[in-house]
Design a protein around this motif. Structure first.
Motif, mmCIF file in Angstrom:
data_model
loop_
_atom_site.group_PDB
_atom_site.id
_atom_site.type_symbol
_atom_site.label_atom_id
_atom_site.label_comp_id
_atom_site.label_asym_id
_atom_site.label_seq_id
_atom_site.Cartn_x
_atom_site.Cartn_y
_atom_site.Cartn_z
ATOM 1 N N SER A 38 0.817 -1.223 0.000
ATOM 2 C CA SER A 38 0.000 0.000 0.000
ATOM 3 C C SER A 38 0.844 1.263 0.000
ATOM 4 O O SER A 38 0.358 2.335 -0.355
ATOM 5 C CB SER A 38 -0.917 0.001 1.225
ATOM 6 N N ALA A 39 2.110 1.152 0.397
ATOM 7 C CA ALA A 39 2.986 2.330 0.417
ATOM 8 C C ALA A 39 3.800 2.480 -0.861
ATOM 9 O O ALA A 39 4.589 3.418 -0.984
ATOM 10 C CB ALA A 39 3.931 2.255 1.622
ATOM 11 N N ALA A 40 3.609 1.568 -1.814
ATOM 12 C CA ALA A 40 4.431 1.596 -3.029
ATOM 13 C C ALA A 40 4.172 2.832 -3.875
ATOM 14 O O ALA A 40 5.063 3.287 -4.596
ATOM 15 C CB ALA A 40 4.185 0.334 -3.851
ATOM 16 N N GLU A 41 2.965 3.387 -3.795
ATOM 17 C CA GLU A 41 2.610 4.527 -4.627
ATOM 18 C C GLU A 41 2.796 5.868 -3.922
ATOM 19 O O GLU A 41 2.451 6.904 -4.471
ATOM 20 C CB GLU A 41 1.154 4.399 -5.095
ATOM 21 N N GLY B 225 9.129 9.389 10.987
ATOM 22 C CA GLY B 225 8.170 9.453 12.089
ATOM 23 C C GLY B 225 8.056 8.136 12.826
ATOM 24 O O GLY B 225 8.011 8.107 14.065
ATOM 25 N N TYR B 226 8.038 7.023 12.086
ATOM 26 C CA TYR B 226 7.969 5.709 12.740
ATOM 27 C C TYR B 226 9.272 5.428 13.482
ATOM 28 O O TYR B 226 9.272 4.813 14.547
ATOM 29 C CB TYR B 226 7.696 4.617 11.709
ATOM 30 N N GLY B 227 10.398 5.906 12.925
ATOM 31 C CA GLY B 227 11.673 5.766 13.613
ATOM 32 C C GLY B 227 11.689 6.502 14.940
ATOM 33 O O GLY B 227 12.344 6.076 15.903
ATOM 34 N N GLN B 228 10.950 7.641 15.039
ATOM 35 C CA GLN B 228 10.854 8.369 16.301
ATOM 36 C C GLN B 228 10.105 7.540 17.347
ATOM 37 O O GLN B 228 10.475 7.531 18.527
ATOM 38 C CB GLN B 228 10.143 9.710 16.071
ATOM 39 N N TRP B 229 9.078 6.840 16.896
ATOM 40 C CA TRP B 229 8.322 5.962 17.798
ATOM 41 C C TRP B 229 9.198 4.827 18.313
ATOM 42 O O TRP B 229 9.235 4.543 19.515
ATOM 43 C CB TRP B 229 7.099 5.443 17.050
ATOM 44 N N LEU B 230 9.948 4.197 17.425
ATOM 45 C CA LEU B 230 10.823 3.097 17.835
ATOM 46 C C LEU B 230 11.946 3.603 18.743
ATOM 47 O O LEU B 230 12.331 2.923 19.702
ATOM 48 C CB LEU B 230 11.410 2.400 16.613
ATOM 49 N N HIS C 269 1.845 10.814 11.733
ATOM 50 C CA HIS C 269 2.768 9.983 10.958
ATOM 51 C C HIS C 269 2.791 8.547 11.471
ATOM 52 O O HIS C 269 2.861 7.601 10.666
ATOM 53 C CB HIS C 269 4.176 10.582 11.025
ATOM 54 N N LEU C 270 2.734 8.371 12.778
ATOM 55 C CA LEU C 270 2.708 7.020 13.336
ATOM 56 C C LEU C 270 1.463 6.270 12.874
ATOM 57 O O LEU C 270 1.544 5.105 12.456
ATOM 58 C CB LEU C 270 2.755 7.092 14.865
ATOM 59 N N ARG C 271 0.316 6.922 12.939
ATOM 60 C CA ARG C 271 -0.916 6.281 12.482
ATOM 61 C C ARG C 271 -0.840 5.940 11.000
ATOM 62 O O ARG C 271 -1.208 4.826 10.584
ATOM 63 C CB ARG C 271 -2.103 7.230 12.725
ATOM 64 N N ALA C 272 -0.331 6.877 10.189
ATOM 65 C CA ALA C 272 -0.250 6.648 8.747
ATOM 66 C C ALA C 272 0.674 5.476 8.424
ATOM 67 O O ALA C 272 0.366 4.635 7.570
ATOM 68 C CB ALA C 272 0.232 7.914 8.044
ATOM 69 N N MET C 273 1.816 5.393 9.107
ATOM 70 C CA MET C 273 2.745 4.302 8.834
ATOM 71 C C MET C 273 2.167 2.956 9.255
ATOM 72 O O MET C 273 2.313 1.957 8.553
ATOM 73 C CB MET C 273 4.082 4.562 9.534
ATOM 74 N N LEU C 274 1.499 2.901 10.390
ATOM 75 C CA LEU C 274 0.906 1.642 10.841
ATOM 76 C C LEU C 274 -0.185 1.164 9.884
ATOM 77 O O LEU C 274 -0.407 -0.038 9.735
ATOM 78 C CB LEU C 274 0.362 1.794 12.255
#
Length: 366
Positions: free
Chosen positions: A39-42, A54-59, A106-111
């Motif tokens: 789903s993130a390919a586009e 943003g996901y890296g900030q969560w981790l 960003h966290l919600r979008a990445m998940l």
């Protein structure tokens, strides 16, 4: 402070194996056109980079509180307790409310890409409360600048550059004049500007005029946008193209329209240019987005209907354009009332002057 405490965003290469595997699936292209791509390919490259950061900030946060289990699945990490601790940590670090809200978005979008099919809306609605209410912003002072006032400074920058000695400073001044002129008169978004190239985004017209066009992938609302440039800005753009662009380092190896000293101009470079110029001119630094506010306010002073046209040129949605019209109607009414008040005061002042003059004349006639 330890090395772990200093990590604000965990690079993709250091993510736990389950998270890396989920991201690999999310960005996998649909090569055989069977609809089995991620789903993130586009996503646009800039968007994907922002989500990964943003996901890296969560981790990195989970790593700091020693709750980053390398075997835990991405969908199991965001518990209510951890999310609450994440929000408290971001606030304790002194981050602006807008930044804190964006990190959760960003966290919600990445998940949604890493673990599709699950509802992640609770991340941006803590305890069912909308995010802007849960993390309210701070009131900020905002001063409206007259666009014509700023354009006078841009014209001076352009004129001085034309008669200045050739060199890096002259090239930068010609570029900045054309760039800020475009921002002040058409207000394209930063993400659109940095993608502009020499072959597709600008079109020459008659008498040295230029038009600009943006494809859907380079606009925020994914709608194509095109318009002619102001005649004065067209001349500035032409001077930049003829006398400056080719002399920038890497200009011969890049098709990008806007060049910096180290290659094509980036979002960060555009921010620095605008902040440096506004700081020199007004003693206060503003990013390029301020031009959108100034231009909309200038249109509202003329006519509420013009505010709608301006919003459309800026690439706003229909609802945003209508909101601009409503806001402009109120502003226009206030300005009109102010003008009428000043006119009334002038009329009263004139009558008083006539009364005094008549009294003096009568006294002199005695």
């Amino acid at each position: 402070m330890s090395a772990v405490a200093e990590r604000l965003s965990l690079p993709r290469a250091e993510w736990p194996p389950p998270d890396q595997a989920a991201l690999d699936l999310a960005v996998a292209p649909d090569d055989d056109l069977l609809g089995d791509g991620g789903s993130a390919a586009e996503l646009r490259p800039d968007t994907l980079v922002a989500l990964i950061q943003g996901y890296g900030q969560w981790l990195a946060f989970l790593l700091r509180i020693e709750e980053l289990d390398p075997n835990e699945q991405p969908g199991d990490r965001p518990t209510m307790a951890r999310l609450a601790a994440f929000r408290r940590d971001n606030k304790a670090r002194g981050l602006e409310p807008t930044t804190r809200r964006q990190m959760l978005i960003h966290l919600r979008a990445m998940l949604r890409h890493l673990v599709p099919g699950r509802d992640w809306g609770f991340i941006t609605r803590p305890n069912g409360v909308p995010l802007k209410r849960a993390i309210p912003g701070r009131p900020r002072e905002f001063r409206i600048r007259d666009v014509s006032e700023v354009l006078r400074l841009v014209r001076k920058l352009h004129r001085d550059a034309l008669i200045g000695a050739d060199g890096p400073e002259r090239r930068r001044d010609l570029r900045d004049a054309a760039l800020i002129g475009m921002l002040l008169t058409r207000a394209p978004r930063v993400g659109s500007i940095v993608h502009m190239d020499m072959t597709w985004h600008i079109l020459p017209g008659e008498g040295g005029s230029w038009s600009v066009r943006f494809p859907p992938q380079h606009t925020k609302n994914h709608h194509s946008l095109s318009y002619p440039l102001d005649g004065e800005v067209s001349a500035m753009l032409n001077d930049y193209l003829v006398e400056a662009r080719s002399s920038f380092p890497s200009a011969g190896r890049s098709d990008h329209l806007w060049m910096g000293m180290k290659g094509p101009l980036t979002k960060q470079g555009l921010q620095r240019i605008m902040r440096r110029r506004t700081s020199e001119w007004f003693g206060e630094a503003h990013g390029p987005h301020i031009c959108r506010k100034w231009l909309r306010a200038a249109a509202a002073r003329v006519s509420p209907e013009l505010a709608i046209d301006t919003a459309v040129v800026m690439g706003h949605t229909v609802q945003t354009a209508l909101d601009a019209y409503t806001e402009a109607s109120g502003l226009h009414a206030a300005l009109r009332y102010g003008d009428q008040t000043e006119e009334r005061r002038a009329q009263i002042g004139s009558r008083r002057e006539r009364l005094v003059r008549d009294r003096v004349d009568r006294w002199l006639e005695r």
